[in-house]
Design an enzyme around this catalytic site. Structure first.
Site, mmCIF file in Angstrom:
data_model
loop_
_atom_site.group_PDB
_atom_site.id
_atom_site.type_symbol
_atom_site.label_atom_id
_atom_site.label_comp_id
_atom_site.label_asym_id
_atom_site.label_seq_id
_atom_site.Cartn_x
_atom_site.Cartn_y
_atom_site.Cartn_z
ATOM 1 C CE LYS A 146 -8.602 -24.318 29.231
ATOM 2 N NZ LYS A 146 -7.426 -23.306 30.078
ATOM 3 C CG LEU A 197 -2.329 -19.747 17.825
ATOM 4 C CD1 LEU A 197 -3.099 -18.771 16.871
ATOM 5 C CD2 LEU A 197 -0.859 -19.311 17.589
#
Length: 329
Positions: free
Chosen positions: A95, A72
């Protein structure tokens, strides 16, 4: 086999991580979720995934998955990582897993109370290129390390891209600044003590588009720059008293150039080149995560404690960009 659910149909999942999961030996994708069921079904059909869900909550409540991969927008990582952990699912999150180091304390709490594995998806920690660099440094192949130099740049001024939208966690440091920091920490086993930084922001987007950083690690220095509005370039160099190591295509292995590590001697008249053909860094990442879950040995994946240390580094860079002189990490 660890059964993954993919939380969103984001491009990095579609193009890189899901194919790696389907190619892996110890995990499989069994579900895809999107806020748009049509998109979820389209992606599920593309990869022959049996289940598609029209909401994230529905997939997290399902017993068809053991773990969740979260690609996301960055600003939503903490929220959905906690929700997935509270649903009893292991979490591999893209990340940066958070935008502040303090937020990672919440993730550690969610990990502990639910007994699940939560790991930030830093693929560089699994590629043979970086394991080779770490081994060369440990063997003192370049003598005493004195300086690390890095660069990671690309050009993107698309106003609809999340990297250019502050509310979604956009900016150069969250997107690519985390790579020279994690790679240096991984390769050396050392942590920064203080930093200096110059940060430039886009007047239209408000995101950081250029940063030049100097970090003091005690026994050596790291200097690097990153930009989201410069010509594509990646490089990392480790310079010691008896030689230096140059890492080519250090972050996007096999997509930005040859996967090579070159070791040069002190006089720069001899060198060794170590080549790694098709390192499949995303496959290695998901296989390591699945192995950690299935075996219970979490030592070979990026820990939340390491993620917190890396984010403290990024937080300090932002603070340093607002002042002259050194900022403690």
């Amino acid at each position: 086999m660890l059964r993954f659910g993919i939380l969103s149909t984001a491009k990095i999942g579609r193009d890189l991580v899901v194919p790696a999961m389907q190619d892996a030996e110890n995990c499989v994708v069994t579900a895809v979720a999107s806020r748009d069921l049509t998109k979820a079904r389209a992606m599920a059909d593309r990869f022959s995934v049996p289940y598609a869900f029209g909401s994230y909550e529905e997939m997290l409540a399902s017993d068809t998955i053991d773990a969740v991969y979260i690609p996301l927008p960055t600003a939503q990582h903490v929220e959905w990582t906690i929700k997935a952990a509270d649903a009893g699912k292991h979490v591999l999150c893209e990340k940066p897993i958070a935008l502040k180091a303090l937020d990672i304390d919440q993730l550690i709490g969610a990990r502990e109370r639910n007994g699940v594995l939560i790991s930030e998806a830093f693929m560089v920690a699994y590629t043979p290129v970086w394991h080779k660099v770490r081994a060369l440094l440990a063997d003192r192949a370049i003598g005493k390390l004195r300086h690390v130099q890095g660069v990671f740049t690309y050009f993107n001024r698309d106003p609809g891209n999340m990297r250019n939208i502050p509310e979604l966690g956009g900016g150069g440091l969250p997107d690519i600044g985390v790579y020279p920091t994690i790679a240096t920490r991984f390769a050396t086993g050392a942590e920064p003590q203080r930093v200096q930084a110059i940060i430039e922001r886009d007047p239209e987007f408000g995101t950081d588009i250029y940063s030049s950083i100097k970090a003091d690690f005690g026994s050596f220095e790291l200097s690097f720059y990153i930009s989201t509005q410069m010509a594509n370039r990646q490089s990392m160099v480790f310079h010691g008293t008896e030689g230096f190591i140059e890492v080519r295509s250090p972050f996007n292995a096999d997509r930005w150039g040859a996967e090579e590590v070159e070791l040069s001697n002190q006089s720069h008249n001899q060198s060794q080149v170590f080549r790694f053909q098709d390192s499949r860094q995303y496959r290695r990442e998901v296989e390591a995560f699945a192995s950690a879950v299935l075996s219970g040995d979490h030592s070979q994946v990026v820990s939340l404690e390491s993620s917190r240390a890396n984010q403290r580094f990024i937080d300090a860079i932002y603070r340093a960009g607002e002042k002259d002189g050194w900022e403690a990490v």
